[in-house]
Structures are given as C-alpha cells and as structure tokens.
Write a protein that holds these residues in place. Structure first.
Motif, PDB file in Angstrom:
ATOM      1  N   ARG A 129       0.746   7.374  -0.581  1.00 13.81           N
ATOM      2  CA  ARG A 129       0.075   6.080  -0.779  1.00 13.81           C
ATOM      3  C   ARG A 129      -0.454   5.944  -2.207  1.00 13.81           C
ATOM      4  O   ARG A 129      -0.446   4.859  -2.778  1.00 13.81           O
ATOM      5  N   THR A 130      -0.926   7.034  -2.760  1.00 13.57           N
ATOM      6  CA  THR A 130      -1.385   6.990  -4.153  1.00 13.57           C
ATOM      7  C   THR A 130      -0.191   6.809  -5.091  1.00 13.57           C
ATOM      8  O   THR A 130      -0.254   6.034  -6.047  1.00 13.57           O
ATOM      9  N   LYS A 131       0.889   7.516  -4.804  1.00 11.91           N
ATOM     10  CA  LYS A 131       2.075   7.372  -5.659  1.00 11.91           C
ATOM     11  C   LYS A 131       2.571   5.923  -5.664  1.00 11.91           C
ATOM     12  O   LYS A 131       2.985   5.403  -6.696  1.00 11.91           O
ATOM     13  N   ALA A 132       2.499   5.276  -4.502  1.00 13.74           N
ATOM     14  CA  ALA A 132       2.931   3.874  -4.432  1.00 13.74           C
ATOM     15  C   ALA A 132       2.069   2.994  -5.338  1.00 13.74           C
ATOM     16  O   ALA A 132       2.569   2.125  -6.043  1.00 13.74           O
ATOM     17  N   VAL A 133       0.757   3.230  -5.325  1.00  9.66           N
ATOM     18  CA  VAL A 133      -0.134   2.431  -6.172  1.00  9.66           C
ATOM     19  C   VAL A 133       0.225   2.632  -7.637  1.00  9.66           C
ATOM     20  O   VAL A 133       0.356   1.669  -8.400  1.00  9.66           O
ATOM     21  N   LEU A 134       0.378   3.893  -8.043  1.00 11.19           N
ATOM     22  CA  LEU A 134       0.678   4.169  -9.455  1.00 11.19           C
ATOM     23  C   LEU A 134       1.992   3.507  -9.854  1.00 11.19           C
ATOM     24  O   LEU A 134       2.098   2.882 -10.907  1.00 11.19           O
ATOM     25  N   MET A 135       2.981   3.629  -8.980  1.00  9.82           N
ATOM     26  CA  MET A 135       4.276   3.025  -9.285  1.00  9.82           C
ATOM     27  C   MET A 135       4.129   1.513  -9.430  1.00  9.82           C
ATOM     28  O   MET A 135       4.611   0.929 -10.397  1.00  9.82           O
ATOM     29  N   ASP A 136       3.425   0.895  -8.481  1.00 12.13           N
ATOM     30  CA  ASP A 136       3.282  -0.559  -8.511  1.00 12.13           C
ATOM     31  C   ASP A 136       2.443  -1.029  -9.701  1.00 12.13           C
ATOM     32  O   ASP A 136       2.583  -2.165 -10.146  1.00 12.13           O
ATOM     33  N   GLN A 137       1.575  -0.161 -10.191  1.00 12.60           N
ATOM     34  CA  GLN A 137       0.798  -0.539 -11.374  1.00 12.60           C
ATOM     35  C   GLN A 137       1.632  -0.401 -12.635  1.00 12.60           C
ATOM     36  O   GLN A 137       1.181  -0.743 -13.728  1.00 12.60           O
ATOM     37  N   GLY A 138       2.834   0.133 -12.472  1.00 18.42           N
ATOM     38  CA  GLY A 138       3.752   0.194 -13.601  1.00 18.42           C
ATOM     39  C   GLY A 138       3.458   1.305 -14.604  1.00 18.42           C
ATOM     40  O   GLY A 138       3.869   1.224 -15.751  1.00 18.42           O
TER      41      GLY A 138
END
Lengths: 465, 465
Positions: free
Chosen positions: B205-214
C-alpha cells in the motif's frame, strides 16, 4: 502567583473545569494574564481554590488543547505566545486557532466556514452514534469497502438525486475525508497530463491540491454568469474545476445557458468538469437549476459533495461521484487506497439519513439560513443602502459586498476589527492577489444569530462611513 | 416466490432483521438462492413471515449494505452477481467484501489485518464517545487545527515516548486518516526530487502511494536483519521507507547494529528514514529495541504510527512525527490541508488515553496476543514440526512459514481453501512477484481464537501432507 480568582458555581450546569478554563481564557484574552507568564502549579491552584487536582488538570488540559497555554515538562504551564511563522501563508486562516484569539477581541465574526449548531439534533445523533458501538456490531470496527459503506452510498445517491438532480448509482460514489483528499485522488484517476482550469477568483484549497499534485493549472476569469467558457475554450485545459451552485467566492449561480455551454465544451474537448457543490443545499432566490451532473448525458461531469456545510464540519465526510469511464479506471488502479472516513461515522450518518432525520435537519437549516439571509439583506439595505453593492446573494452561506467609501480591502477589514467585527478578504482568492480590484468583502452569516448580524452591520456602518 | 422460511426467534438476543438477513445470507452462500434471483417483495415477505415491514426493510438494507443483494429501483431486490473486474488488482484483497463471501466457505481466516474485538472496552468507549456530543462541546463540531487537536497530540507524544522511546513534542505530530494519506503528505513535504528506497519484499500500500505520487522508487533487498544498508548506500536513494519493529511481511526485528548503520547512512547521505511502526506494540521475544526515531540525534527519522492494529482498524487514526526541519517546511507550505480525522473521534481517543483506558487496553491485548502467539507456535511445532520453518515470530500479529512439501504458494493456498482455511501469499509483496521464491505463507492470528488457531493448523497439516 498570578491572581486566579474565578467565581465557580459548584452547582451549575457547566463542569467546574470548563468554568475555570473559560475564566482563565477570558483573563488571557483581555490581557490580564500575559503571554509567557507561568500559571500556578496545579497543586497550588487546587489548594488555593479548594477544588480537586483533577479539576485543575482538566482545566489546564483544556487550555493546552485550545492553544492558550503550553505545557513545558517539569517547568509548568505557560501562557502561549503566538508563533506567527506557523501561519505565514496568507491563505491559511485558521478559523479557531490561536491567532484569532489574541487579535483584538472579536465579538461578531462573519466567518463563512461557520454553521449554526444550536439546532443540531444532538439527542438523535447521540442515540444513533452509540448504536454502532456494541459488540454485535463490531464488523464496523474492521476496514470496509475502499469506496465507503454501500448503505451510506445508497442513501447519498438517493439524496443527491432528490435534492440536486444528480443521477448516479451507489457504485459510482467514493466517500472520503474531505474535498482535498478526494481532489487528490481525482488527479490520480484523471491523470496528470491534463491542464486543469480553475475559476479566477476561486477556491484556494483546491488550487493548492492541484498545484501540489504537480498538474498544469490555468486560471480562467469569470463574468456575471460564472466561468468564461470562450476563454476556457481558447486555453489548452481539458479539465475544469467549477462551483456552479454558488461560485466561491463571488457567489453567482451559473445559469442554465452557461451550464449548457460548459457541457458542450467538455463534450467537444472530450474533457471533464469537476462540479464542486459545496453549499448548494441553500438557495434563496430564483428557480432551482439542475446540477451539471444531472444535465450531463455524456459522462463528462464529476460531482463533489460534502456534509461540512449542512451537518458537522469536523466530521469530515465528503463524496465524489464518478462517471463510469472514470469509475472503471479508479476500480482498476486505485482500490488499494483505503477508505479514509471512519466506518462508525459512516454508520451513524447512514442511520441518520435512513430514518429521515437528515431531511428534517436540512429543512430546518434551510428555513433558519433563509431567515438569517433575509435579515442580513435587510440590515445592509437599511444601514448601508446605496453605499454598498451586494453580490452572490442568491444562495449559500456567504455574500460579498462592494463598499463605496474609497477604502482598500485591508482598510475595510482593519476598521471593522476596531469595533470587534471580523470580515474577510476576497483578494486572496485571485490568481494574482496584487491586481487592483475594487475591494470586495466576504460576509459569512451561517454561524451568527440574527441580532448579531444586525449589530455587526450597524458597527460596520459606524466605522466605514 | 423464493422459499424463505427462517426460524425466527422472537425472544432471542439478536434483532429479527439480523436473524433474517443472516438466514438469507446463508442461503445465498450455500447456493440455495442463486445470483440474479429476485427476492420476494418486502410487503409479500412481511405478510408471509408475519413480521413487520420495517423488519424486512432493515434486513434487505443489511443485505444490500453487505453486497449480497442489490436494489433495483422500482424492480425490487436481486441477489448480487460478483463483478470480478472490481477487484482485478491481485494486491487488493478486500477483507470483508463480496469476493470472499462467494469463495468456498471459510471457517478459519488467518487474515493479518484482523484484531481481536471481543475484549474491546465497548462500555467505556460508548461513554466517552457521547461526551463530545453535547451542545456545550460543540466547538468540536467545527474544523480544528490542521495537525489535529493538541490534547490528543500531547497524549500520543507521551505514549510513544513511554512505549517506543520516541522523543518528540506534540507540535511535531501530524494526525491523519491513515498511513496512506500521511505518506502522500510526506511526499509533498520531502519533495519529489528524491529517490525513495523501499524494502523488497515490502508493504504494497505504501509502494502504491509512492508510485502514484510519481517519485522514483528503488527496491532494496533484505537479509536476515532487515534492509541491506550496503545496497541502499550503492543506490541513488536519499529517502528510505522501513518497518524495523516487525518487517512487513517478513517479520524480522531490525537489530540495534543495523539500526545504527541505517542512521549513519541517513546522516552521510543527508537523507531521511521513514520508520513505519505499524504493529510495534506487540513484542514476544528479545529485549526491547528503541525506535529509530529514539536513536536518531540528527533529525533524520520520520516516525509513522497508527491505532489500527491496537484499537479499532476502521476508526482511521494514524500519525506522523516530523523532525523539526520538515515540520517547518510543512508549516510553511502545507497547512492549507485540512485535518482528515473527525474531531469527535480525536476527542474520544484523547479522553480514552487521558483517563488511562488506553494503557489498560493495550496491556490486555498484549497478554491476549502473546497467548495466541504461543498457541500458534506450539501448534505449528506439534503438528508440523520440522516440515515448516517459522519466520518473523518475535513480534507483531502475523508470522510467515516456509512449507517443505514441494507445493507452490498457489497450491498451498488452494489446498488450504479446500478445508475452509484461508492463508495468505507473500509473493505479492515482492518487486517482481514472478521471481522464483521458496513459497512463504503469511498467517495472521490477531482475529482468531486459540481453538480456531489450533484447528486451523490441524486442517492445514491434513491437506499439506
């Protein structure tokens, strides 16, 4: 020891600690206790006032919580100094924070974020809130659906259809802890390749989110009907954020023709309209105009709603309604984001809506705000007459006034402050706040009583002319 | 009409609508009522069963809310078909959603997100929750400080110091509605120029946030002590996200030497460490190791905590602790973001902590989970012995097991499902899930009783060998 000699009413309705903390607050606000002064130790004050140590502890906690006092471990409690740098951003106006409190004493605050809580159905809400706090309801303690609980979404779908003509199924709704959270999510769903057009002047908190998400933004001017669609069409924007029910801050209601133009633009551009309906519940003049979402037949409108203005601001329940193409994209890629609103609150709100209390409450508030609005308009006309022009008075919980007395926006605000009245600027909502605008002052009336409204206008008249 | 003939206990403890909705659920789950079948109209069922229309309405609402049934306006109620595309992301495992419900019947679920709610102090929480719902407390209905209420932040500062050796003042704490919201905010504060290193395997879930934040991400492998600092140092990362108290998912506790290496890296790189202490409250073996934040003297550690594992998952209260440099940056630039946690819940939690209930609850849960953990370890040793290797058993609410029977991860999970036991994969937490790993199965035990744990392990033994 600082002289703290409140008259405590041991048989009163208010708990002693509240009486005590209110007393100390008053002393601080009126300058009898100065910043940085040390408060008496809890033990000393307890024996001096002959109340329990627990009461003193609670009163001090309360003062710390509200920012009047700071606790310095092992040294004691000190009256707070206001750290200006905390609030350097001119757009950040912490409505209930320290800053305000040490300003000149404000008696009448035309804050547009306030709502009237005197008529909130406390008893009903309490009853419903505890119903989800029993063992056999404990499924609600676990995380639920990322979009929010389906029963609440169904109640919202029904409400927005009946009240705003919004057409959606519960599956299209995504609940979230505030408009900013949902706008951030929306940037992910829409993608960052778009240029996002915003109203100028427009809502600063949304602009901050868009800027922080790193998307390209374009400020589009308004005319008397709202955003200028021809200017929008000339820009490279493919997403536009608008507040058609009650433009923020200017307050105009977008007429049906402009709505159709905007929808046409979205169709031709294959773009999207974000319709923020932040206080569309309250309408005073003119025929009801359907929401953009309700007029849209091509899935080009994203509707943003909130319970902040109509229920409880601090409960933090807002919602997005996505057209199907965007819903699919959301469900494909962003379901990993957990729901941000407590399920306990979702459950309480669902019960509140389902049992009919929401409609009752809304009706009551509509009547109440209609009355306040009429009082404000009457007072303006009676005391200021032709010296002001009122703008954006057809709906919502605030109006703007243009004041013809030669003063700048800053002067108007400062003069008002001299008589304990707080009024608000609008220049901060412009793309370039320094551009020379005829000063427009924002007056929110949701949180004031009718007599406060009248008294406020009388005081403003006194210092403005 | 579908045959719905429940035996309703009119004098039972469970409300009739719950009895009825449970009955219908059971019929759906066991296939006696099929997807797309129309349920009897409310009126018909009401007269057929001789119970009130309100009861039927409530039962149907409940079924709709849980996703078993869908309401089709003017047509009636239909048993839901499960739309598979809603949950296509393999990482998204909706713990309480439709999908699970129509899988094989699960009797024992080793879900790591569950906590034990049987010992939750419902009575106390109810009492505290309604205290903020009175007229004279209505300040709490307005929006508060963007960082969250100061009294709650003070209680959290005290708790993390005592429990985890974290050193901070309440001013450094930012409360938010979940770790993902706070991680998103953190990306803004830290800036997107950094490369962010993450553990591999690590928290999806954290990785998804980082990815989505670009932001640029770099997966760093683990050894038996946690993230490999030498590999981190060779990368261009200047921010690293770690779970040192109980690595997710592998479960190792990062020893003090590795912690010091990591802190040295941050100092030399002038970078930052995000320390996610998601279930650090529960420790079973070994001496307590201070948090990275507590060991740090250079303001290089950001601490992330949550009440999800220790109190109520769905209440959505997490918090960030910022070092002073980042705090200044946050206060300069990001105070426009409103607080996302309801002030009513903040107030209840504050009272809960302030009156000592939190410490009592935590002690009780520690004892409880210690016992469950011991039961799980004993059952594994008794029934599986040398056929499994247990990993990450020193703390937290889940362990991993390597199963020596030649089956793949998928086979192990499917075989378990055959006997009604749900166990979880770990391959999904790897940067490249397809890399051939020795299968490791994740077993969460927080939500199971001791006898369920033993029964579950017995069943697994039966199908795995």
């Amino acid at each position: 020891m600082i002289e703290i000699t409140p008259i405590l009413d041991h048989k009163g309705n208010k708990p002693l600690y509240i009486q005590l903390s209110n007393y100390i607050k008053q002393e601080i606000m009126e300058g009898r206790i100065q910043p940085n002064e040390k408060l008496p130790s809890k033990r000393k004050l307890s024996s001096y006032l002959d109340v329990s140590l627990n009461t003193i502890q609670a009163a001090y906690d309360q003062l710390c919580a509200e920012g009047y006092v700071e606790s310095n471990p092992r040294k004691g409690f000190f009256v707070a100094t206001i750290s200006e740098e905390v609030f350097t951003n001119p757009l950040y106006s912490p409505k209930h924070e320290k800053q305000d409190k040490l300003e000149k004493k404000i008696n009448i605050d035309f804050n547009s974020g306030k709502v009237d809580l005197r008529y909130f159905p406390y008893t009903v809400w309490r009853k419903l809130a505890i119903q989800s706090l029993y063992e056999d309801q404990n499924e609600l303690f676990y995380n639920g659906h990322p979009q929010g609980d389906l029963n609440l979404r169904a109640a919202i779908a029904k409400y927005v259809f009946e009240s705003r003509g919004v057409k959606c199924s519960p599956e299209q709704i995504v609940i979230g802890a505030g408009t900013q959270i949902l706008t951030g999510l929306l940037c992910l769903i829409l993608g960052k390749q778009h240029t996002y057009a915003v109203e100028n002047p427009g809502f600063h908190r949304t602009k901050a989110v868009l800027m922080d998400q790193g998307v390209k933004m374009k400020a589009i001017p308004l005319d008397e009907n709202g955003i200028c669609v021809n200017q929008l069409a000339m820009s490279d924007a493919s997403v536009v954020y608008v507040t058609p029910s009650h433009q923020f801050p200017n307050g105009m209601v977008m007429p049906i023709t402009r709505r159709m133009e905007l929808l046409n633009w979205a169709n031709e551009r294959e773009g999207y309209i974000i319709e923020d309906d932040y206080d569309g519940e309250y309408r005073y003049k003119g025929a009801p105009i359907p929401s953009l979402q309700g007029l849209d037949i091509n899935g080009r409108v994203i509707y943003l709603g909130t319970f902040s203005k109509s229920l409880i601001p601090s409960i933090r329940i807002s919602f997005l309604i996505l057209p199907l193409t965007l819903l699919n994209r959301y469900q494909d890629k962003f379901m990993l984001y957990k729901q941000t609103v407590s399920r306990l609150h979702q459950d309480t709100l669902f019960r509140f809506m389902n049992e009919g209390h929401w409609q009752t409450h809304l009706n009551k508030m509509r009547t109440l705000y209609r009355r306040k609005h009429a009082t404000l308009m009457k007072a303006l006309s009676m005391y200021m007459g032709d010296n002001v022009i009122v703008i954006g008075e057809k709906s919502g919980l605030h109006i703007l006034i243009k004041v013809h007395n030669g003063m700048s926006e800053e002067e108007l605000i400062n003069m008002a402050m001299e008589v304990g009245v707080k009024v608000y600027p609008t220049s901060v909502y412009y793309d370039d706040p320094k551009v020379n605008q005829e000063p427009k002052i924002l007056l929110g009336f949701g949180g004031l009583t009718e007599s406060e409204i009248v008294a406020g206008i009388q005081l403003l008249k006194k210092v403005w002319w």
